[in-house]
Design a protein around this motif. Sequence first.
Motif, PDB file in Angstrom:
ATOM      1  N   GLU A 178      -0.751  -6.954   3.345  1.00  0.00           N
ATOM      2  CA  GLU A 178      -1.394  -5.690   3.022  1.00  0.00           C
ATOM      3  C   GLU A 178      -1.810  -5.750   1.565  1.00  0.00           C
ATOM      4  N   GLY A 203       0.820  -1.199   0.000  1.00  0.00           N
ATOM      5  CA  GLY A 203       0.000   0.000   0.000  1.00  0.00           C
ATOM      6  C   GLY A 203       0.851   1.244   0.000  1.00  0.00           C
ATOM      7  N   GLY A 247       4.212  -6.324   0.372  1.00  0.00           N
ATOM      8  CA  GLY A 247       2.995  -6.348   1.169  1.00  0.00           C
ATOM      9  C   GLY A 247       2.904  -7.536   2.109  1.00  0.00           C
ATOM     10  N   ASP A 275       1.492 -11.296   8.046  1.00  0.00           N
ATOM     11  CA  ASP A 275       0.742 -10.052   7.869  1.00  0.00           C
ATOM     12  C   ASP A 275       0.759  -9.709   6.382  1.00  0.00           C
ATOM     13  N   SER A 308      -5.637  -1.745   2.346  1.00  0.00           N
ATOM     14  CA  SER A 308      -5.159  -0.366   2.375  1.00  0.00           C
ATOM     15  C   SER A 308      -5.784   0.517   1.294  1.00  0.00           C
ATOM     16  N   THR A 355      -4.656  -6.595   5.973  1.00  0.00           N
ATOM     17  CA  THR A 355      -4.961  -5.174   6.027  1.00  0.00           C
ATOM     18  C   THR A 355      -5.323  -4.719   4.620  1.00  0.00           C
TER      19      THR A 355
END
Length: 145
Positions: free
Chosen positions: A86, A49, A71, A84, A126, A124
């Motif tokens: 993104e 992001g 990401g 994790d 974004s 996440t």
Amino acid sequence: MAENQSAVTTRHNGAHHDVKGSTVIADSVVSTIAGIAARDTGGVYAMGGGMSRTIGAVRDRVAGSEDPTRGVKVEVGEKQAAIDLEIVVEYGSPIAQTAGDIRSNVSDAVQGMTGLDVVEANVTVSDVHIAGFDDDQDADNSRVV
């Protein structure tokens, strides 16, 4: 890095031999597997992001290929991994379902290829990509080089 101790029985000229050793899986391997699995999920437009995606796009153009780890952040233990991710979703994709599909795809891919138990896969979102309003597309359609 994940390290697995194992013993393998092999045959050589009809005799059995036990071969002991360890297998070390680097964090970058888990990141690559997770990134590819996430990108292959329906509804995902891009990974990363903001600035990371912008810098990555420039790097991709220079290198001629996309970085599969953009990401993606991982923590890898001896038997477990936490991931994790993104992402940028495509407009119209149900975000909760897309995130669930990403978790499932990433977990299956990482566990299947490495044997590591994925204890967490955090997604996440974004940004949302709207077709026709992409900065990269506008740059490609420029009349001036």
